[in-house]
Write a protein that holds these residues in place. Structure first.
Motif, short mmCIF file in Angstrom:
data_model
loop_
_atom_site.label_atom_id
_atom_site.label_comp_id
_atom_site.label_asym_id
_atom_site.label_seq_id
_atom_site.Cartn_x
_atom_site.Cartn_y
_atom_site.Cartn_z
N PHE A 43 -10.27 -11.72 27.99
CA PHE A 43 -9.72 -10.95 29.10
C PHE A 43 -10.78 -10.04 29.69
CE2 PHE A 43 -7.76 -6.93 30.53
CZ PHE A 43 -7.12 -7.43 31.65
N ARG A 44 -11.48 -9.29 28.84
CA ARG A 44 -12.47 -8.34 29.37
C ARG A 44 -13.58 -9.06 30.12
NH1 ARG A 44 -14.74 -5.44 31.98
NH2 ARG A 44 -15.71 -3.43 31.56
N VAL A 47 -12.32 -10.07 33.46
CA VAL A 47 -12.33 -8.93 34.38
C VAL A 47 -13.74 -8.68 34.92
CG1 VAL A 47 -12.00 -6.42 34.52
CG2 VAL A 47 -10.24 -7.86 33.49
N LEU A 48 -14.76 -8.88 34.11
CA LEU A 48 -16.14 -8.77 34.62
C LEU A 48 -16.37 -9.80 35.73
CD1 LEU A 48 -18.16 -8.22 31.31
CD2 LEU A 48 -17.90 -6.58 33.18
N ILE A 50 -14.06 -10.97 37.71
CA ILE A 50 -13.33 -10.45 38.89
C ILE A 50 -14.15 -9.37 39.57
CG2 ILE A 50 -11.27 -9.13 39.59
CD1 ILE A 50 -9.72 -10.71 37.41
N GLU A 51 -14.81 -8.52 38.77
CA GLU A 51 -15.66 -7.48 39.36
C GLU A 51 -16.78 -8.11 40.21
OE1 GLU A 51 -16.96 -4.51 36.50
OE2 GLU A 51 -15.16 -4.87 35.33
N ASN A 54 -15.24 -9.05 43.36
CA ASN A 54 -14.99 -7.87 44.19
C ASN A 54 -16.24 -7.45 44.94
OD1 ASN A 54 -12.28 -7.66 43.56
ND2 ASN A 54 -12.57 -6.16 41.92
N GLU A 58 -16.67 -7.30 48.99
CA GLU A 58 -17.15 -6.09 49.66
C GLU A 58 -18.38 -6.40 50.52
OE1 GLU A 58 -17.87 -2.88 46.89
OE2 GLU A 58 -18.44 -1.51 48.51
N ARG A 59 -19.21 -7.33 50.02
CA ARG A 59 -20.48 -7.61 50.68
C ARG A 59 -20.36 -8.59 51.85
NH1 ARG A 59 -25.51 -9.98 47.43
NH2 ARG A 59 -26.90 -10.04 49.23
N THR A 106 -1.38 -9.73 38.86
CA THR A 106 -1.60 -8.56 39.73
C THR A 106 -3.05 -8.52 40.21
OG1 THR A 106 0.10 -7.34 38.54
CG2 THR A 106 -1.43 -6.03 39.85
N LEU A 107 -3.97 -8.96 39.36
CA LEU A 107 -5.38 -9.00 39.75
C LEU A 107 -5.71 -10.24 40.59
CD1 LEU A 107 -7.05 -7.69 36.47
CD2 LEU A 107 -6.77 -6.47 38.64
N GLU B 102 -12.10 -0.28 40.88
CA GLU B 102 -11.32 -1.13 41.79
C GLU B 102 -10.29 -1.96 41.01
OE1 GLU B 102 -13.61 -3.44 44.54
OE2 GLU B 102 -11.82 -4.30 45.46
N THR B 106 -6.31 -1.83 41.61
CA THR B 106 -5.47 -3.00 41.88
C THR B 106 -4.28 -3.04 40.92
OG1 THR B 106 -7.41 -4.22 42.67
CG2 THR B 106 -5.47 -5.53 42.08
N GLU B 334 -15.96 -4.65 56.83
CA GLU B 334 -14.57 -5.10 56.78
C GLU B 334 -13.88 -4.83 58.10
OE1 GLU B 334 -13.29 -4.80 52.12
OE2 GLU B 334 -13.69 -2.97 53.21
#
Lengths: 338, 338
Positions: A43-44, A47-48, A50-51, A54, A58-59, A106-107, B102, B106, B334
């Protein structure tokens, strides 16, 4: 803004993502793509990943954004971008914790394979000698995925497990990337029995461009691939059929090693490859990257499919499936309270 | 449906949640509450706490739901439920990873304290001998919190760190639960200098009912408490003032031990308590639980505040602050793409 009359959606990719590939998605008019974000990661670690996404969102906000609902495909078309929908090819990301299904939904996780090639906590993968079907946790997790709106993907699962997932799931499931075994009898391709059960239950099947799934491998012609799609449509109807290219663009071979061997063995598992050809196979010349979906579209028209049928396969069916799949099912209490 | 003319919002609670307390929230007409979901927990442990909340949301949908935006307060009022907004009292949940800001936003985290009582990776807590202000990571994380829409909460922070957070943050910050030190000079209460900077920057201050923050402790009268609020309004204006009860209902004393000592010491830290009184103090008789907000409302009217002023303090100011705080700030790119 995308002026094409119908959406173009790819049901699975795992590229080594870069600005170049995001621009190719735009050049190829791809409105939405289901991307694999995790295989054997905890899981962790997921999430990395997913980061990392993200940071890309953003970019490169003029090229891509995170898709969460079917409406995001229309937003992508209206704003000339590609909606990115997350998926997992193995349930490692939920560890042994059913509560992580809702957290990952949710993510943004919208697809999860119950197995990669091996036995998982949930079901049996297509490389195991014995297929014991859905486990106790598998049944519980499928029900939770149904509740929150996460698609059960059985692309890498064994036959009995796949049929049990179709039967047990209260919402249609997906085989996002594979081909019919009747055309090319690879271990990862699917029998007519599986395809029939999938189509009858309202599920969806993404045709794969990964050479190990193609008759003739990398040398497979676009005509042969498109004739196979037309024949599959004759057998099972159009509605269940779509594209799931399995494009793994620009990946080093270390990635296919991770996909196949993860941390479950100290040896090397070659999966669909072999000791003499351990790496990623070369893609067909007519499908090298996201700019080449037009070759498939033209090929499908050439083998006699109608414009409407081709539009359904190139994205319309995925859009319809997204609309049926990604929202949560309110419980009776929740509906009562609204 | 809540027929009260103005919203009633509590800016901080950390109860031992149960159906009984959820029903008391409804009895007390509390439309929204910021709940602490984590102190010293790692990211994974915080996600386990979110999973626990998800079970409560699934189980009690007629009483509570997860709040994410200011509009959810109106939804709560329209459907007769309480919107639950998540917060953290320490940045342990983001570990050393700014990308988790972030991710947790979320998942619904809307408040995060930069410190509990100790030095953190981000800033200095109010129990440290030296206050070195915002750290390098602290400045980066405040900017990221500003971007995604997560409120900087300095309730347990030291003075310099608090003033630097107010100055560095591009969005107003909160002190969700404390009282003016001019009224009761507890270490956790805030100086007029801090209150002035907070109010001038558009921030918000939640008056606490936790006995260690009250003049006279558990014996503090509702009149004294409400007179203190009225005097604070005279000094700093109404707009920055609200309630943050710090209600820790039904918690065993092991919880206050975790809050104070976490895993950072092998000794016992008594925080605002003492060796002779190590546990949770008794709440004032006029504020035992969520059914008693009416006593404060009546008390504020009795000390001469207007209906409009009282409505602002009991929830209107929080609602306005939520509306300014929880949405993400689109980057230039964005905005260009929309």
């Amino acid at each position: 803004m995308n002026l094409r009359p119908a959406p173009r959606i790819d049901g699975l990719q795992y590229a080594n993502w870069s600005e170049k590939i995001f621009r190719q998605l735009r050049s190829g008019g791809v409105d939405a793509v289901h991307v694999t974000i995790t295989y054997h990661e905890t899981f962790r670690e997921t999430v990395l990943n997913i980061e990392t996404w993200n940071r890309w969102f953003e970019r490169f906000p003029d090229l891509i954004f995170q898709g969460r609902t079917a409406a995001d495909v229309q937003l992508a078309r209206a704003t000339g971008r590609t909606a990115i929908f997350f998926g997992s090819q193995n349930p490692s990301c939920i560890e042994d914790d059913i509560g992580l299904v809702e957290v990952l939904h949710t993510l943004g996780l919208r697809f999860m394979q119950l197995t990669y090639n091996n036995q998982s906590l949930l079901a049996t993968g297509c490389y195991e000698a014995e297929d014991s079907g859905l486990t106790r946790m598998g049944r519980a997790v499928v029900a939770e995925m149904n509740r929150v709106g996460m698609v059960v993907d059985m692309s890498h699962s064994a036959v009995r497990s796949t049929l049990e997932a179709i039967a047990h799931s209260t919402r249609p499931i997906a085989i996002t990337h594979a081909n019919p075994a009747a055309w090319h009898p690879a271990l990862r391709n699917k029998s007519d029995k599986v395809l029939q059960a999938l189509a009858e239950s309202g599920g969806i099947f993404g045709f794969s461009l990964y050479p190990h799934h193609l008759k003739g491998g990398s040398a497979c012609s676009v005509q042969d691939f498109c004739q196979m799609i037309a024949r599959t449509a004759d057998k099972f109807g159009i509605r269940a059929l779509a594209i799931g290219s399995d494009l793994c663009q620009d990946q080093p071979d270390s990635v296919v090693e991770w996909m196949r061997s993860g941390r479950w063995t100290k040896a090397v598992d070659y999966g669909e490859g072999s000791a003499s050809a351990p790496g990623f196979p070369a893609m067909p010349v007519w499908f090298q990257d996201n700019r080449h979906f037009g070759a498939i579209e033209a090929g499908l028209l050439e083998v006699g499919m109608s414009q409407a049928e081709v539009a359904a396969i190139m994205g319309g069916n995925w859009l319809d499936f997204f609309a049926r799949s990604f929202s949560s099912v309110a419980t009776r209490q929740e509906r009562a309270a609204e």
